[in-house]
Scaffold this active site. Structure first.
Site, PDB file in Angstrom:
ATOM      1  N   GLU A   1       0.831  -1.160  -0.180  1.00 38.88           N
ATOM      2  CA  GLU A   1       0.032  -0.068   0.134  1.00 38.88           C
ATOM      3  C   GLU A   1       0.712   1.292  -0.083  1.00 38.88           C
ATOM      4  OE1 GLU A   1      -2.686  -0.674   3.194  1.00 38.88           O
ATOM      5  OE2 GLU A   1      -3.669  -2.338   2.383  1.00 38.88           O
TER       6      GLU A   1
ATOM      7  N   GLU B   1      -6.880  -9.403  -3.119  1.00 36.62           N
ATOM      8  CA  GLU B   1      -7.605  -9.648  -1.498  1.00 36.62           C
ATOM      9  C   GLU B   1      -8.925  -9.420  -1.715  1.00 36.62           C
ATOM     10  OE1 GLU B   1      -5.952  -7.212   1.298  1.00 36.62           O
ATOM     11  OE2 GLU B   1      -3.799  -7.584   0.251  1.00 36.62           O
TER      12      GLU B   1
END
Length: 581
Positions: A350, A457
Protein backbone atom coordinates in the site's frame (compact mmCIF):
# COMPACT_ATOMS: atom_id res chain seq x y z
CA UNK A 1 -15.60 -61.24 -25.97
CA UNK A 2 -12.70 -59.49 -27.60
CA UNK A 3 -13.35 -55.73 -27.68
CA UNK A 4 -12.57 -53.61 -30.70
CA UNK A 5 -9.62 -51.31 -30.89
CA UNK A 6 -10.76 -47.69 -30.74
CA UNK A 7 -8.90 -44.69 -32.07
CA UNK A 8 -9.56 -41.39 -30.37
CA UNK A 9 -8.58 -38.22 -32.17
CA UNK A 10 -8.60 -34.98 -30.25
CA UNK A 11 -8.60 -31.74 -32.20
CA UNK A 12 -7.81 -28.57 -30.32
CA UNK A 13 -8.71 -25.27 -31.90
CA UNK A 14 -8.02 -21.68 -31.15
CA UNK A 15 -11.14 -19.92 -29.95
CA UNK A 16 -10.96 -16.90 -32.21
CA UNK A 17 -13.68 -18.23 -34.51
CA UNK A 18 -15.95 -19.28 -31.66
CA UNK A 19 -16.47 -16.06 -29.74
CA UNK A 20 -20.24 -16.31 -29.55
CA UNK A 21 -20.78 -20.05 -29.29
CA UNK A 22 -21.11 -20.23 -25.52
CA UNK A 23 -22.48 -16.82 -24.64
CA UNK A 24 -26.04 -18.04 -24.39
CA UNK A 25 -27.33 -14.82 -25.93
CA UNK A 26 -28.96 -14.59 -29.30
CA UNK A 27 -28.63 -10.89 -30.01
CA UNK A 28 -26.17 -8.57 -31.67
CA UNK A 29 -24.20 -6.84 -28.95
CA UNK A 30 -21.80 -3.98 -29.54
CA UNK A 31 -18.38 -5.46 -28.71
CA UNK A 32 -16.45 -3.94 -25.86
CA UNK A 33 -13.24 -2.06 -26.68
CA UNK A 34 -10.59 -3.19 -24.17
CA UNK A 35 -7.92 -0.97 -25.75
CA UNK A 36 -6.14 1.69 -23.73
CA UNK A 37 -2.76 3.36 -23.54
CA UNK A 38 -0.73 4.86 -20.75
CA UNK A 39 1.45 6.84 -23.15
CA UNK A 40 1.18 10.59 -23.67
CA UNK A 41 0.81 10.97 -27.47
CA UNK A 42 1.23 13.77 -29.98
CA UNK A 43 -2.32 13.49 -31.36
CA UNK A 44 -5.40 11.92 -29.73
CA UNK A 45 -7.00 8.83 -31.18
CA UNK A 46 -10.55 8.89 -32.50
CA UNK A 47 -13.37 8.59 -29.99
CA UNK A 48 -14.20 5.05 -28.93
CA UNK A 49 -17.61 3.82 -30.14
CA UNK A 50 -17.82 6.90 -32.37
CA UNK A 51 -18.51 8.92 -29.24
CA UNK A 52 -21.48 6.83 -28.12
CA UNK A 53 -24.23 9.18 -26.91
CA UNK A 54 -21.97 12.25 -26.88
CA UNK A 55 -22.93 14.99 -29.33
CA UNK A 56 -20.04 16.30 -31.43
CA UNK A 57 -17.41 14.11 -29.71
CA UNK A 58 -14.51 15.17 -31.95
CA UNK A 59 -15.46 18.86 -32.20
CA UNK A 60 -15.84 18.65 -35.95
CA UNK A 61 -18.76 21.07 -35.60
CA UNK A 62 -17.03 23.65 -33.47
CA UNK A 63 -18.45 23.48 -29.91
CA UNK A 64 -21.99 22.45 -30.85
CA UNK A 65 -23.56 20.43 -28.02
CA UNK A 66 -21.09 21.75 -25.44
CA UNK A 67 -21.51 24.57 -22.93
CA UNK A 68 -19.50 26.37 -20.27
CA UNK A 69 -19.76 25.08 -16.73
CA UNK A 70 -18.89 27.54 -13.97
CA UNK A 71 -16.64 30.44 -14.83
CA UNK A 72 -14.45 30.91 -17.84
CA UNK A 73 -14.84 30.46 -21.57
CA UNK A 74 -14.69 27.61 -24.04
CA UNK A 75 -13.61 27.61 -27.65
CA UNK A 76 -12.58 25.29 -30.45
CA UNK A 77 -8.97 25.21 -31.54
CA UNK A 78 -7.16 23.44 -34.36
CA UNK A 79 -3.71 21.89 -34.02
CA UNK A 80 -0.98 22.30 -36.61
CA UNK A 81 -1.93 18.85 -37.88
CA UNK A 82 -5.56 19.88 -38.41
CA UNK A 83 -6.99 18.23 -35.30
CA UNK A 84 -9.94 20.02 -33.68
CA UNK A 85 -10.39 20.11 -29.89
CA UNK A 86 -12.08 22.15 -27.15
CA UNK A 87 -10.35 24.44 -24.66
CA UNK A 88 -11.60 25.78 -21.32
CA UNK A 89 -9.72 28.92 -20.29
CA UNK A 90 -10.03 31.79 -17.77
CA UNK A 91 -10.93 29.20 -15.13
CA UNK A 92 -11.16 30.10 -11.43
CA UNK A 93 -12.44 26.86 -9.85
CA UNK A 94 -11.48 23.20 -10.18
CA UNK A 95 -14.75 22.29 -11.97
CA UNK A 96 -14.72 25.23 -14.37
CA UNK A 97 -14.74 23.53 -17.76
CA UNK A 98 -16.90 22.45 -20.69
CA UNK A 99 -19.93 20.24 -20.13
CA UNK A 100 -22.64 18.33 -21.91
CA UNK A 101 -25.98 17.09 -20.60
CA UNK A 102 -26.84 13.42 -21.11
CA UNK A 103 -29.76 11.23 -20.12
CA UNK A 104 -28.72 8.35 -17.88
CA UNK A 105 -30.93 5.28 -17.46
CA UNK A 106 -31.06 3.25 -14.27
CA UNK A 107 -29.31 -0.10 -14.54
CA UNK A 108 -27.23 0.84 -17.56
CA UNK A 109 -23.43 0.61 -17.49
CA UNK A 110 -21.58 3.58 -19.02
CA UNK A 111 -17.99 3.54 -20.26
CA UNK A 112 -16.36 6.97 -20.60
CA UNK A 113 -13.21 7.91 -22.45
CA UNK A 114 -11.59 11.14 -23.63
CA UNK A 115 -8.18 12.63 -24.30
CA UNK A 116 -6.82 15.56 -22.25
CA UNK A 117 -3.97 18.03 -22.34
CA UNK A 118 -3.05 21.07 -20.23
CA UNK A 119 -1.63 24.38 -21.39
CA UNK A 120 1.23 23.95 -18.90
CA UNK A 121 2.53 21.57 -16.24
CA UNK A 122 0.67 18.43 -15.19
CA UNK A 123 -2.38 17.75 -13.05
CA UNK A 124 -4.99 15.10 -12.34
CA UNK A 125 -8.07 15.55 -14.54
CA UNK A 126 -11.28 13.79 -13.50
CA UNK A 127 -14.59 13.15 -15.22
CA UNK A 128 -17.53 13.98 -12.96
CA UNK A 129 -21.22 13.24 -13.42
CA UNK A 130 -23.52 15.80 -11.74
CA UNK A 131 -27.22 15.20 -11.08
CA UNK A 132 -29.88 17.01 -9.09
CA UNK A 133 -27.80 20.16 -9.31
CA UNK A 134 -25.24 19.13 -6.69
CA UNK A 135 -24.65 15.36 -6.44
CA UNK A 136 -21.24 14.58 -7.92
CA UNK A 137 -20.16 11.08 -9.00
CA UNK A 138 -16.57 10.71 -10.17
CA UNK A 139 -16.02 8.29 -13.01
CA UNK A 140 -12.26 8.25 -13.59
CA UNK A 141 -8.98 10.15 -13.55
CA UNK A 142 -5.90 10.76 -15.66
CA UNK A 143 -2.62 12.59 -15.15
CA UNK A 144 -2.77 15.15 -17.96
CA UNK A 145 0.31 17.03 -19.17
CA UNK A 146 1.37 19.89 -21.39
CA UNK A 147 2.65 19.02 -24.86
CA UNK A 148 0.90 15.67 -25.39
CA UNK A 149 -2.48 13.96 -25.00
CA UNK A 150 -3.37 11.47 -22.26
CA UNK A 151 -6.28 9.03 -22.23
CA UNK A 152 -8.84 9.10 -19.44
CA UNK A 153 -10.89 5.92 -19.32
CA UNK A 154 -13.52 5.29 -16.68
CA UNK A 155 -17.21 4.80 -16.17
CA UNK A 156 -20.21 4.54 -13.87
CA UNK A 157 -23.14 2.24 -13.21
CA UNK A 158 -26.30 4.33 -13.19
CA UNK A 159 -28.36 3.75 -10.05
CA UNK A 160 -30.90 6.30 -11.21
CA UNK A 161 -32.71 7.52 -14.31
CA UNK A 162 -32.23 11.24 -14.76
CA UNK A 163 -30.42 13.89 -16.75
CA UNK A 164 -26.79 14.42 -15.74
CA UNK A 165 -24.10 16.92 -16.63
CA UNK A 166 -20.70 15.57 -17.62
CA UNK A 167 -18.10 17.85 -16.04
CA UNK A 168 -14.32 17.86 -15.92
CA UNK A 169 -12.22 18.68 -12.88
CA UNK A 170 -8.66 19.95 -12.67
CA UNK A 171 -7.43 21.12 -9.28
CA UNK A 172 -5.24 23.82 -10.83
CA UNK A 173 -7.61 26.49 -12.22
CA UNK A 174 -4.73 28.53 -13.59
CA UNK A 175 -4.20 26.24 -16.57
CA UNK A 176 -6.24 25.76 -19.71
CA UNK A 177 -7.95 22.39 -19.99
CA UNK A 178 -8.02 20.83 -23.47
CA UNK A 179 -10.11 17.81 -24.50
CA UNK A 180 -10.86 15.75 -27.59
CA UNK A 181 -12.48 12.48 -28.71
CA UNK A 182 -15.02 12.34 -25.90
CA UNK A 183 -17.11 9.15 -25.64
CA UNK A 184 -19.85 7.84 -23.36
CA UNK A 185 -21.11 4.42 -24.40
CA UNK A 186 -24.02 2.73 -22.60
CA UNK A 187 -24.33 -1.05 -22.25
CA UNK A 188 -27.19 -3.11 -20.90
CA UNK A 189 -26.38 -5.73 -18.28
CA UNK A 190 -27.16 -8.41 -20.86
CA UNK A 191 -24.62 -6.89 -23.23
CA UNK A 192 -22.07 -6.59 -20.41
CA UNK A 193 -22.52 -10.26 -19.57
CA UNK A 194 -22.05 -11.14 -23.24
CA UNK A 195 -18.70 -9.29 -23.19
CA UNK A 196 -17.66 -11.39 -20.22
CA UNK A 197 -18.79 -14.66 -21.77
CA UNK A 198 -17.16 -13.89 -25.10
CA UNK A 199 -13.92 -12.89 -23.41
CA UNK A 200 -13.91 -16.09 -21.32
CA UNK A 201 -14.49 -18.12 -24.48
CA UNK A 202 -11.62 -16.35 -26.22
CA UNK A 203 -9.08 -16.05 -23.38
CA UNK A 204 -9.82 -18.79 -20.84
CA UNK A 205 -11.05 -21.63 -23.04
CA UNK A 206 -10.28 -23.59 -26.19
CA UNK A 207 -12.53 -25.61 -28.44
CA UNK A 208 -11.79 -29.32 -28.31
CA UNK A 209 -12.94 -31.92 -30.82
CA UNK A 210 -13.03 -35.61 -29.92
CA UNK A 211 -13.24 -37.93 -32.92
CA UNK A 212 -13.89 -41.57 -32.04
CA UNK A 213 -13.44 -44.25 -34.69
CA UNK A 214 -12.87 -47.96 -35.11
CA UNK A 215 -9.55 -48.98 -36.67
CA UNK A 216 -11.48 -49.38 -39.94
CA UNK A 217 -12.29 -45.65 -39.75
CA UNK A 218 -16.00 -46.14 -39.06
CA UNK A 219 -17.43 -43.74 -36.54
CA UNK A 220 -18.20 -44.77 -32.97
CA UNK A 221 -21.64 -43.18 -32.80
CA UNK A 222 -23.08 -43.05 -29.27
CA UNK A 223 -19.74 -43.33 -27.47
CA UNK A 224 -19.58 -41.37 -24.23
CA UNK A 225 -16.78 -39.06 -23.19
CA UNK A 226 -16.59 -37.94 -19.55
CA UNK A 227 -14.19 -35.07 -18.91
CA UNK A 228 -13.02 -34.11 -15.41
CA UNK A 229 -10.63 -31.25 -14.77
CA UNK A 230 -7.74 -32.22 -12.48
CA UNK A 231 -5.91 -28.88 -12.49
CA UNK A 232 -7.02 -25.43 -13.60
CA UNK A 233 -4.58 -23.15 -15.41
CA UNK A 234 -6.17 -20.01 -13.95
CA UNK A 235 -5.20 -19.42 -10.30
CA UNK A 236 -8.36 -18.91 -8.22
CA UNK A 237 -7.61 -18.99 -4.51
CA UNK A 238 -8.55 -17.96 -1.03
CA UNK A 239 -6.79 -16.41 1.96
CA UNK A 240 -5.68 -18.72 4.78
CA UNK A 241 -4.93 -18.03 8.43
CA UNK A 242 -3.37 -19.89 11.36
CA UNK A 243 -6.61 -21.71 12.24
CA UNK A 244 -5.77 -24.06 9.37
CA UNK A 245 -3.09 -25.68 11.56
CA UNK A 246 -5.48 -26.95 14.23
CA UNK A 247 -8.95 -27.09 12.65
CA UNK A 248 -9.43 -30.23 10.56
CA UNK A 249 -12.84 -29.06 9.31
CA UNK A 250 -11.21 -25.88 8.01
CA UNK A 251 -8.48 -27.96 6.39
CA UNK A 252 -10.98 -30.17 4.56
CA UNK A 253 -13.06 -27.16 3.52
CA UNK A 254 -10.02 -25.36 2.09
CA UNK A 255 -8.23 -28.25 0.38
CA UNK A 256 -11.40 -29.39 -1.40
CA UNK A 257 -11.67 -26.02 -3.14
CA UNK A 258 -8.45 -24.06 -3.51
CA UNK A 259 -4.89 -24.47 -4.80
CA UNK A 260 -3.74 -20.85 -4.25
CA UNK A 261 -3.55 -18.81 -1.08
CA UNK A 262 -2.19 -15.79 0.77
CA UNK A 263 -1.61 -15.85 4.53
CA UNK A 264 -3.69 -13.05 6.03
CA UNK A 265 -1.30 -11.87 8.78
CA UNK A 266 1.11 -14.64 9.68
CA UNK A 267 4.02 -13.68 7.42
CA UNK A 268 3.88 -9.93 8.14
CA UNK A 269 6.66 -8.17 10.03
CA UNK A 270 4.52 -7.36 13.08
CA UNK A 271 3.69 -11.08 13.37
CA UNK A 272 7.19 -12.55 12.98
CA UNK A 273 9.15 -10.00 15.08
CA UNK A 274 6.85 -8.70 17.81
CA UNK A 275 9.87 -7.89 19.94
CA UNK A 276 12.90 -6.40 18.21
CA UNK A 277 15.54 -9.00 17.59
CA UNK A 278 13.29 -11.96 18.44
CA UNK A 279 12.11 -13.45 15.16
CA UNK A 280 9.63 -16.30 15.19
CA UNK A 281 8.56 -17.98 11.95
CA UNK A 282 7.00 -21.05 13.55
CA UNK A 283 3.44 -20.36 12.38
CA UNK A 284 4.13 -19.28 8.76
CA UNK A 285 6.61 -22.18 8.43
CA UNK A 286 3.91 -24.63 9.53
CA UNK A 287 1.32 -23.05 7.23
CA UNK A 288 3.69 -23.22 4.27
CA UNK A 289 4.40 -26.88 5.06
CA UNK A 290 0.64 -27.60 5.10
CA UNK A 291 0.24 -25.76 1.79
CA UNK A 292 3.05 -27.71 0.13
CA UNK A 293 1.69 -31.04 1.35
CA UNK A 294 -1.65 -30.21 -0.27
CA UNK A 295 -0.35 -28.76 -3.54
CA UNK A 296 -1.29 -25.18 -2.64
CA UNK A 297 0.77 -22.29 -4.04
CA UNK A 298 1.41 -19.35 -1.69
CA UNK A 299 1.76 -15.61 -2.27
CA UNK A 300 4.19 -13.85 0.08
CA UNK A 301 2.29 -11.16 2.01
CA UNK A 302 4.04 -8.95 2.87
CA UNK A 303 7.68 -7.94 3.29
CA UNK A 304 7.12 -4.34 4.44
CA UNK A 305 4.04 -2.16 4.91
CA UNK A 306 4.12 1.58 4.26
CA UNK A 307 1.39 2.40 6.79
CA UNK A 308 2.53 3.80 10.15
CA UNK A 309 -0.31 1.84 11.77
CA UNK A 310 0.94 -1.50 10.42
CA UNK A 311 4.48 -1.45 11.77
CA UNK A 312 5.88 -3.51 14.63
CA UNK A 313 5.31 -1.13 17.54
CA UNK A 314 8.98 -1.06 18.41
CA UNK A 315 10.16 0.37 15.07
CA UNK A 316 8.20 3.62 15.45
CA UNK A 317 10.77 5.04 17.87
CA UNK A 318 13.83 4.16 15.80
CA UNK A 319 16.05 6.78 14.23
CA UNK A 320 16.27 6.80 10.43
CA UNK A 321 19.56 4.88 10.51
CA UNK A 322 18.17 2.36 12.98
CA UNK A 323 15.00 1.91 10.91
CA UNK A 324 17.03 1.40 7.75
CA UNK A 325 19.09 -1.28 9.49
CA UNK A 326 15.98 -2.99 10.92
CA UNK A 327 14.10 -2.94 7.60
CA UNK A 328 17.13 -4.33 5.76
CA UNK A 329 17.39 -7.12 8.32
CA UNK A 330 13.68 -7.87 7.90
CA UNK A 331 14.04 -7.91 4.11
CA UNK A 332 17.01 -10.28 4.21
CA UNK A 333 15.39 -12.52 6.79
CA UNK A 334 11.95 -13.16 5.30
CA UNK A 335 12.92 -13.16 1.62
CA UNK A 336 15.94 -15.41 2.09
CA UNK A 337 13.93 -17.78 4.30
CA UNK A 338 11.23 -18.34 1.69
CA UNK A 339 13.28 -17.81 -1.47
CA UNK A 340 11.99 -19.94 -4.34
CA UNK A 341 9.05 -21.27 -2.31
CA UNK A 342 6.46 -18.58 -3.09
CA UNK A 343 4.81 -17.44 -6.31
CA UNK A 344 4.80 -13.73 -5.38
CA UNK A 345 5.99 -11.08 -2.95
CA UNK A 346 3.95 -8.06 -1.92
CA UNK A 347 7.06 -5.96 -1.39
CA UNK A 348 6.01 -2.61 0.14
CA UNK A 349 2.32 -2.91 0.84
CA UNK A 350 0.00 0.00 0.00
CA UNK A 351 2.69 2.51 -0.88
CA UNK A 352 0.35 4.70 -2.89
CA UNK A 353 -1.76 5.53 0.17
CA UNK A 354 1.03 5.57 2.74
CA UNK A 355 4.65 6.75 2.96
CA UNK A 356 6.10 5.66 6.30
CA UNK A 357 9.41 4.55 4.82
CA UNK A 358 9.57 7.45 2.37
CA UNK A 359 9.10 9.96 5.20
CA UNK A 360 11.79 8.30 7.30
CA UNK A 361 14.29 7.17 4.67
CA UNK A 362 13.76 9.28 1.55
CA UNK A 363 11.47 9.41 -1.48
CA UNK A 364 13.06 6.37 -3.17
CA UNK A 365 12.69 4.08 -0.14
CA UNK A 366 10.10 1.80 -1.76
CA UNK A 367 12.10 1.45 -4.96
CA UNK A 368 15.17 0.54 -2.89
CA UNK A 369 13.25 -2.32 -1.28
CA UNK A 370 11.84 -3.58 -4.57
CA UNK A 371 15.38 -3.76 -5.89
CA UNK A 372 16.59 -5.53 -2.75
CA UNK A 373 13.79 -8.13 -2.82
CA UNK A 374 14.46 -8.79 -6.50
CA UNK A 375 18.14 -9.45 -5.94
CA UNK A 376 17.39 -11.77 -3.02
CA UNK A 377 14.71 -13.76 -4.90
CA UNK A 378 15.05 -12.90 -8.61
CA UNK A 379 12.64 -15.51 -9.98
CA UNK A 380 9.57 -14.45 -7.98
CA UNK A 381 7.13 -11.77 -9.14
CA UNK A 382 7.36 -8.55 -7.13
CA UNK A 383 3.93 -6.99 -6.61
CA UNK A 384 2.85 -3.45 -5.88
CA UNK A 385 -0.23 -4.30 -3.79
CA UNK A 386 -2.82 -1.55 -3.42
CA UNK A 387 -6.48 -0.92 -2.63
CA UNK A 388 -9.12 1.31 -4.29
CA UNK A 389 -7.35 1.32 -7.66
CA UNK A 390 -10.28 -0.30 -9.46
CA UNK A 391 -12.95 -0.57 -6.76
CA UNK A 392 -13.52 3.06 -5.72
CA UNK A 393 -13.59 5.86 -8.28
CA UNK A 394 -13.37 8.70 -5.73
CA UNK A 395 -9.87 7.77 -4.55
CA UNK A 396 -7.47 9.76 -6.72
CA UNK A 397 -4.41 8.65 -4.73
CA UNK A 398 -4.74 5.07 -5.93
CA UNK A 399 -6.20 5.71 -9.38
CA UNK A 400 -4.85 3.64 -12.28
CA UNK A 401 -2.89 6.68 -13.45
CA UNK A 402 -1.14 7.14 -10.10
CA UNK A 403 -0.57 3.39 -9.85
CA UNK A 404 1.13 3.37 -13.23
CA UNK A 405 3.23 6.41 -12.29
CA UNK A 406 4.49 4.57 -9.17
CA UNK A 407 5.28 1.45 -11.21
CA UNK A 408 7.33 3.55 -13.63
CA UNK A 409 9.24 5.15 -10.75
CA UNK A 410 10.21 1.68 -9.50
CA UNK A 411 11.16 0.53 -13.01
CA UNK A 412 13.39 3.59 -13.52
CA UNK A 413 15.25 3.19 -10.23
CA UNK A 414 18.86 1.91 -10.55
CA UNK A 415 19.11 -1.81 -9.87
CA UNK A 416 15.62 -2.74 -11.01
CA UNK A 417 16.45 -3.66 -14.61
CA UNK A 418 14.70 -6.92 -15.41
CA UNK A 419 12.73 -7.00 -12.19
CA UNK A 420 9.56 -9.12 -12.62
CA UNK A 421 7.14 -6.45 -11.43
CA UNK A 422 3.46 -7.26 -11.18
CA UNK A 423 0.24 -5.42 -10.41
CA UNK A 424 -1.67 -6.41 -7.26
CA UNK A 425 -5.19 -5.03 -6.89
CA UNK A 426 -6.71 -5.76 -3.51
CA UNK A 427 -10.35 -5.28 -4.56
CA UNK A 428 -11.92 -4.70 -1.16
CA UNK A 429 -15.37 -3.53 -2.26
CA UNK A 430 -17.56 -1.58 0.14
CA UNK A 431 -21.32 -1.55 0.44
CA UNK A 432 -23.61 -0.95 -2.52
CA UNK A 433 -23.57 -2.07 -6.12
CA UNK A 434 -20.00 -2.34 -7.42
CA UNK A 435 -18.95 0.08 -10.15
CA UNK A 436 -17.90 -2.60 -12.61
CA UNK A 437 -17.54 0.01 -15.36
CA UNK A 438 -14.76 1.69 -13.38
CA UNK A 439 -13.32 -1.73 -12.53
CA UNK A 440 -13.11 -2.82 -16.17
CA UNK A 441 -11.79 0.47 -17.51
CA UNK A 442 -9.13 0.53 -14.78
CA UNK A 443 -8.04 -2.97 -15.75
CA UNK A 444 -7.87 -1.82 -19.38
CA UNK A 445 -5.47 0.98 -18.45
CA UNK A 446 -3.31 -1.18 -16.19
CA UNK A 447 -3.18 -3.87 -18.89
CA UNK A 448 -1.44 -1.38 -21.17
CA UNK A 449 1.67 -1.70 -18.97
CA UNK A 450 2.06 -5.31 -20.12
CA UNK A 451 2.64 -6.45 -16.52
CA UNK A 452 0.87 -9.41 -14.88
CA UNK A 453 -2.29 -8.40 -13.01
CA UNK A 454 -3.78 -10.25 -10.03
CA UNK A 455 -6.79 -9.45 -7.87
CA UNK A 456 -5.06 -10.20 -4.59
CA UNK A 457 -7.50 -9.72 -1.70
CA UNK A 458 -10.98 -9.73 -3.20
CA UNK A 459 -13.77 -9.18 -0.67
CA UNK A 460 -17.02 -7.28 -0.15
CA UNK A 461 -18.59 -5.67 2.90
CA UNK A 462 -21.62 -7.45 4.43
CA UNK A 463 -24.93 -6.41 2.84
CA UNK A 464 -28.20 -8.02 1.70
CA UNK A 465 -27.03 -8.40 -1.93
CA UNK A 466 -23.50 -9.50 -1.12
CA UNK A 467 -23.69 -12.83 -2.98
CA UNK A 468 -25.00 -11.22 -6.18
CA UNK A 469 -22.50 -8.37 -6.10
CA UNK A 470 -19.55 -10.61 -5.21
CA UNK A 471 -20.33 -12.79 -8.20
CA UNK A 472 -20.29 -9.66 -10.41
CA UNK A 473 -16.82 -8.76 -9.13
CA UNK A 474 -15.35 -12.24 -9.51
CA UNK A 475 -16.85 -12.74 -12.96
CA UNK A 476 -15.54 -9.35 -14.08
CA UNK A 477 -12.05 -10.23 -12.89
CA UNK A 478 -12.01 -13.71 -14.40
CA UNK A 479 -13.28 -12.51 -17.76
CA UNK A 480 -10.85 -9.63 -18.19
CA UNK A 481 -8.08 -10.67 -20.62
CA UNK A 482 -5.31 -9.07 -18.55
CA UNK A 483 -6.10 -10.68 -15.19
CA UNK A 484 -3.84 -13.66 -14.46
CA UNK A 485 -5.09 -14.73 -11.04
CA UNK A 486 -7.59 -14.05 -8.25
CA UNK A 487 -7.16 -14.60 -4.51
CA UNK A 488 -10.10 -13.80 -2.20
CA UNK A 489 -9.69 -12.53 1.37
CA UNK A 490 -12.68 -14.52 2.56
CA UNK A 491 -13.33 -17.73 4.44
CA UNK A 492 -15.40 -19.69 6.97
CA UNK A 493 -16.70 -18.39 10.28
CA UNK A 494 -14.66 -20.86 12.34
CA UNK A 495 -11.48 -19.27 10.97
CA UNK A 496 -12.57 -15.83 12.16
CA UNK A 497 -13.70 -14.36 8.84
CA UNK A 498 -16.64 -11.97 9.18
CA UNK A 499 -16.63 -9.60 6.23
CA UNK A 500 -17.17 -11.90 3.28
CA UNK A 501 -18.26 -15.12 4.94
CA UNK A 502 -18.34 -18.28 2.81
CA UNK A 503 -19.40 -20.82 5.46
CA UNK A 504 -21.08 -20.60 8.86
CA UNK A 505 -19.92 -22.11 12.16
CA UNK A 506 -21.04 -25.56 10.96
CA UNK A 507 -19.29 -25.15 7.58
CA UNK A 508 -22.63 -24.81 5.84
CA UNK A 509 -22.34 -22.53 2.81
CA UNK A 510 -23.61 -18.99 3.00
CA UNK A 511 -25.23 -17.62 -0.17
CA UNK A 512 -21.85 -16.05 -1.01
CA UNK A 513 -20.20 -19.42 -0.45
CA UNK A 514 -22.68 -20.95 -2.88
CA UNK A 515 -21.63 -18.38 -5.47
CA UNK A 516 -17.94 -19.22 -5.05
CA UNK A 517 -18.59 -22.96 -5.33
CA UNK A 518 -20.74 -22.40 -8.41
CA UNK A 519 -17.96 -20.42 -10.10
CA UNK A 520 -15.36 -23.06 -9.22
CA UNK A 521 -17.54 -25.63 -11.00
CA UNK A 522 -18.34 -23.33 -13.90
CA UNK A 523 -14.70 -22.44 -14.48
CA UNK A 524 -13.61 -25.94 -15.15
CA UNK A 525 -14.02 -28.68 -12.58
CA UNK A 526 -16.83 -30.46 -14.40
CA UNK A 527 -17.35 -33.30 -14.93
CA UNK A 528 -18.65 -32.85 -18.46
CA UNK A 529 -20.40 -35.69 -20.26
CA UNK A 530 -20.99 -35.76 -24.00
CA UNK A 531 -22.19 -38.31 -26.58
CA UNK A 532 -20.54 -38.79 -29.97
CA UNK A 533 -22.73 -37.95 -32.96
CA UNK A 534 -23.18 -40.04 -36.11
CA UNK A 535 -19.69 -39.01 -37.25
CA UNK A 536 -18.15 -40.12 -33.93
CA UNK A 537 -17.47 -36.46 -33.12
CA UNK A 538 -17.87 -34.47 -29.92
CA UNK A 539 -17.19 -30.72 -29.93
CA UNK A 540 -16.81 -29.00 -26.57
CA UNK A 541 -15.30 -25.81 -25.20
CA UNK A 542 -13.06 -26.38 -22.16
CA UNK A 543 -11.40 -24.06 -19.70
CA UNK A 544 -7.62 -24.25 -19.85
CA UNK A 545 -6.16 -26.89 -17.60
CA UNK A 546 -5.40 -30.59 -17.18
CA UNK A 547 -8.14 -33.18 -17.65
CA UNK A 548 -8.83 -36.85 -17.15
CA UNK A 549 -10.89 -38.14 -20.07
CA UNK A 550 -12.84 -41.41 -19.91
CA UNK A 551 -14.22 -42.91 -23.12
CA UNK A 552 -16.83 -45.67 -23.12
CA UNK A 553 -19.04 -47.28 -25.77
CA UNK A 554 -22.54 -48.56 -24.88
CA UNK A 555 -22.25 -51.74 -26.98
CA UNK A 556 -18.73 -52.87 -26.23
CA UNK A 557 -18.63 -51.44 -22.68
CA UNK A 558 -15.04 -50.62 -23.52
CA UNK A 559 -13.58 -47.94 -21.19
CA UNK A 560 -10.31 -46.09 -21.34
CA UNK A 561 -8.95 -43.09 -19.40
CA UNK A 562 -6.37 -40.70 -20.76
CA UNK A 563 -4.97 -37.31 -19.80
CA UNK A 564 -5.05 -34.17 -21.90
CA UNK A 565 -3.90 -30.61 -21.40
CA UNK A 566 -5.99 -27.79 -22.84
CA UNK A 567 -4.08 -24.57 -23.00
CA UNK A 568 -4.09 -21.15 -24.59
CA UNK A 569 -2.51 -20.68 -28.00
CA UNK A 570 -3.47 -23.93 -29.70
CA UNK A 571 -3.16 -24.09 -33.41
CA UNK A 572 -5.07 -26.95 -35.01
CA UNK A 573 -3.63 -30.00 -33.32
CA UNK A 574 -4.48 -33.67 -33.49
CA UNK A 575 -3.75 -36.32 -30.89
CA UNK A 576 -4.06 -39.94 -32.03
CA UNK A 577 -4.71 -42.44 -29.27
CA UNK A 578 -5.10 -46.15 -30.11
CA UNK A 579 -6.70 -48.11 -27.32
CA UNK A 580 -6.65 -51.89 -27.28
CA UNK A 581 -8.90 -54.04 -25.16
Amino acid sequence: MKLATVELRIFLFTTSCFLLLSSGFQFHSMPYDYSATTECVAEPQRAQYGGGIIVNPGFEHSIKGWSVFGNGTIEERISNGGNRFVVASNRTQALDSFSQKVQLKKGMIYIFSAWFQLSEGSDIVSVVFRRNGSELVRGGHVIAKHGCWSLLKGGIVANFSSPADILFESENPNVELWADSVSLQPFTRKQWRSHQDNSIERVRKSRVRFQLTHPNKTALEGATVVIKQTKADFPFGCAMNHYILTNTDYQRWFVSRFKYTTFTNEMKWYSTEKIQGQENYTIPDAMLKFAKENGISVRGHNILWDSINRQPRWDLSLSPDELREAATKRMNSVVSRYKGQLIAWDVVNENLHFNFFEDKLGENASAVYYSAAYHLDPNTNMFLNEYNTIEYSHDKDASPGNYIRKIKQIQQFPGTDGIPLAIGLQCHFGSGKPNIAYMRSGLDLLAATGLPIWLTETSMDPQPNQAEYFEEILREGYSHPAVQGIVMFVGPEQAGFNSTLLADANFKNTPTGDVVDKLIREWGTGPYTAIADSRGIIDISLHHGDYDVTVTHPLTQYSKTLNINVRKGFSLDTIHVKMHA
